[in-house]
Enzyme design. Structure first.
Site, mmCIF file in Angstrom:
data_model
loop_
_atom_site.group_PDB
_atom_site.id
_atom_site.type_symbol
_atom_site.label_atom_id
_atom_site.label_comp_id
_atom_site.label_asym_id
_atom_site.label_seq_id
_atom_site.Cartn_x
_atom_site.Cartn_y
_atom_site.Cartn_z
ATOM 1 N N GLU A 324 38.661 56.555 10.462
ATOM 2 C CA GLU A 324 39.921 55.846 10.752
ATOM 3 C C GLU A 324 40.869 56.649 11.648
ATOM 4 O OE1 GLU A 324 40.562 53.187 6.791
ATOM 5 O OE2 GLU A 324 40.978 55.306 6.581
HETATM 6 C C1 NGO Z 1 38.490 53.983 3.340
HETATM 7 C C2 NGO Z 1 39.407 55.009 3.964
HETATM 8 C C3 NGO Z 1 40.158 55.835 2.930
HETATM 9 C C4 NGO Z 1 40.719 54.963 1.819
HETATM 10 C C5 NGO Z 1 39.588 54.157 1.210
HETATM 11 C C6 NGO Z 1 40.096 53.257 0.111
HETATM 12 C C7 NGO Z 1 37.278 55.696 4.122
HETATM 13 C C8 NGO Z 1 36.083 56.476 4.439
HETATM 14 N N1 NGO Z 1 38.451 55.831 4.677
HETATM 15 O O1 NGO Z 1 37.279 54.741 3.189
HETATM 16 O O2 NGO Z 1 41.197 56.535 3.566
HETATM 17 O O3 NGO Z 1 41.282 55.788 0.836
HETATM 18 O O4 NGO Z 1 38.940 53.370 2.174
HETATM 19 O O5 NGO Z 1 39.144 52.397 -0.387
#
Ligand code: NGO
Length: 571
Positions: A324
């Site tokens: 992200e």
């Molecule tokens: C995503 C995000 C995280 C969140 C999570 C919550 C990943 C790999 N990045 O998973 O920052 O905490 O969802 O479900």
């Protein structure tokens, strides 16, 4: 050879565990019932371990401690001897080579139980199976009365995937050493052999780095909701690594970058492109922070952090996050990874990262961790084709932070609801287009902690999904069957009750509990945003509710804090 799934009486629709042998999770490769081969533990039972192997001795001590605690028997541990083979033997000789690096054989006779393996890891797994063969009272923290008989069996067992992992996010809500140890204990029971620790994120930096002390003293000083946060000193961290190692679990530390770095950027103004430190954050937004890719200091920072972390890490992997990174351009992201990956390698470690790292030119020994809800990813497919191994944690199958259904008060739901059956009915070897079984390193169930504060919360979200994903990682694909699994899982409940685990009574599982048959626990009735008045208990509609967490934020018309309160239901 009798497959355990086939050889036992199972009644798919009736409540209660299936009859016959105790329900084993994960299901072994083969279980043969042997009548007349039952072994009854008594005050004279000892544990004998492979002579000359300190590792086998450690596994033996681990088992003896569990048995002493619950049975009250002295359970001495000594070297195995060819002349006296009674009692529980843990041997590193003469195992069927089919058990490989991590498997074991377990055979009972009226004189004892013999576990054979090629390595101590296999003995440890065999001991976990033995715990499940014994009555649930074996998990008691105090001396209890029970019929300590191990049924007559001959088991041969080994895992489908060598890497079976759980992840704990200690960044969103800090989880102290005791929480982590508790989680390690629960995971080890199900033959999980890696613990991925998500040590840093926007809301907090949780691992002491001597060359950048403000990362923890300031960057670790809060958490989601605005609580006091916390961090692991290096000694705390070593304690976790050692505790995990005693349970044959390797710790994989994660420093998430270049995104998810607000805590670091807030701690050191000079790490920001504009030289201005942002405020600490306690909300749960994602995708807004980025290390400054053009800044030379960024790489000095990363080199210091990775060097100090590598020194604390006996395992082969360092996880560099990479998910992200929405505040980083694609070019910057690729440039960043091309500079950071060699830093990890220079420190003698292999890279693991969320699957976005596969959008860049990663080396073939780097492991992308697949967390998407989709079943295709061009970068991951291409990396696998070049020979990279992939760690599987698809969010809609393995995320333990997700709500089970609409009534679950804890948890997120961006990937949908994740019920027990969802976590079981998928196949890591065929899940992602173009990524076949031979490219799969293993399976992980992550527990992100935006809403997870206490060990009760952890248990509720992890049980029963953690054992389910653990079986996906351990048990051979063709042996897995939902109707059989749900009965075996129901059989685990008696152990969880002795352990006092706060597990979710999924309506998909025929729990054997007469007191609380499925559907009789009152579902949590509501959650609501209310003005927070202070203290831990708030009155709502004439009733009192315990508030476990709240989110600091802006609410029109109020100046104070407000919270998301939840009714926790009751049984
Ligand atoms: C995503 C995000 C995280 C969140 C999570 C919550 C990943 C790999 N990045 O998973 O920052 O905490 O969802 O479900």
């Amino acid at each position: 050879m009798v497959g355990a799934a086939g050889g036992l009486a199972a009644e798919p629709d009736g409540p209660g565990a299936r009859e016959g042998l105790p329900s084993l999770v994960p299901l072994p490769v083969s279980v043969e019932e042997r009548s007349g081969a039952e072994f009854a533990l008594d005050a004279d039972t000892g544990v004998r371990t492979e002579a000359g192997s300190a590792e086998a001795r450690r596994v033996g001590e681990h088992l003896a401690e569990i048995l002493r605690r619950s049975t009250g028997y002295p359970v001495p541990v000594s070297d195995a001897s060819p002349t006296d083979t009674s009692g529980i033997q843990l041997l590193l000789a003469d195992a069927d080579p089919v058990v490989g690096e991590q498997g074991y054989q377990l055979d009972t006779s009226p004189d004892g139980v013999t576990i054979r393996a090629e390595h101590a890891a296999g003995l440890f797994s065999g001991v976990q199976t033995l715990r499940q063969l014994l009555p649930p009272e074996v998990e008691s923290a105090t001396v209890t009365d029970a019929d300590w008989t191990v049924p007559g069996v001959s088991i041969t067992d080994y895992p489908r995937f060598g890497h079976r992992s759980v992840m704990l996010d200690v960044a969103r809500h800090f989880h102290p050493v005791e929480h982590v140890k508790h989680y390690i204990d629960q995971a080890a029971r199900y033959k999980v052999n890696h613990l991925h620790l998500h040590l840093t994120d926007d809301q907090g930096w949780r691992i002491q780095i001597d060359s950048w002390p403000r990362l923890t003293t300031y960057g670790g000083s809060t958490q989601v909701g605005g609580g006091p946060g916390g961090y692991f000193t290096k000694d705390d961290y070593r304690e976790i690594v050692e505790y995990a190692a005693e349970r044959h679990i390797t710790v994989v530390p994660e420093i998430d970058m270049p995104g998810h770095t607000n805590a670091a950027l807030a701690s050191y103004a000079e790490l920001n492109c504009d030289g201005i430190a942002p405020p600490l954050r306690t909300d749960i937004e994602v995708g807004y922070s980025s290390l400054c890719v053009d800044l030379p200091l960024t790489y000095e920072f990363v080199a210091d952090v990775i060097r100090e972390l590598a020194e604390l890490t006996p395992g082969p992997y360092i996880h560099i996050g990479g998910d992200e990174a929405d505040a980083t351009t694609d070019e910057d992201y690729a440039l960043f990874m091309s500079r950071v990956i060699p830093i990890v390698e220079e420190n003698g470690k292999q890279v693991m990262g969320w699957h976005e790292i596969a959008n860049t030119d990663i080396p073939t020994d780097a492991v992308p961790q697949f967390w998407s809800t989709s079943t295709s990813h061009e970068g991951v497919r291409a990396a696998a084709e070049r020979g990279a191994k992939v760690l599987m944690s698809p969010a809609n199958k393995t995320y333990l932070d997700h709500k089970y259904d609409a009534t679950t008060q804890l948890g997120l739901q961006w990937a949908g609801f994740v019920e027990v059956r969802d976590t079981y009915e998928w196949d890591p070897g065929t899940h992602v287009e173009g990524v076949s079984e031979s490219s799969i390193l293993g399976v992980e169930s992550p527990l992100f902690t935006e809403t997870i504060v206490t060990t009760d919360d952890m248990e509720y979200m992890a049980f029963p999904r953690l054992p389910s994903v653990a079986e996906v990682g351990w048990t051979q694909a063709e042996a897995r069957d939902w109707d059989d699994f749900r009965l075996r899982l129901a059989g685990q409940a008696a152990h969880w009750e002795v352990l006092d685990l706060n597990f979710y009574r999924s309506p998909q599982i025929p729990w054997p509990d007469a007191e609380h048959p499925p559907g009789t626990c009152s579902a949590p009735a509501w959650s609501a945003t209310e003005v927070y008045l202070g203290g831990d208990v708030v009155s709502h509609a004439g009733r009192e509710w315990t508030a476990k967490w709240w989110t600091r934020g802006e609410q029109p018309g109020t100046t104070g804090e407000w919270g998301v309160w939840r009714d926790e239901g009751s049984c």
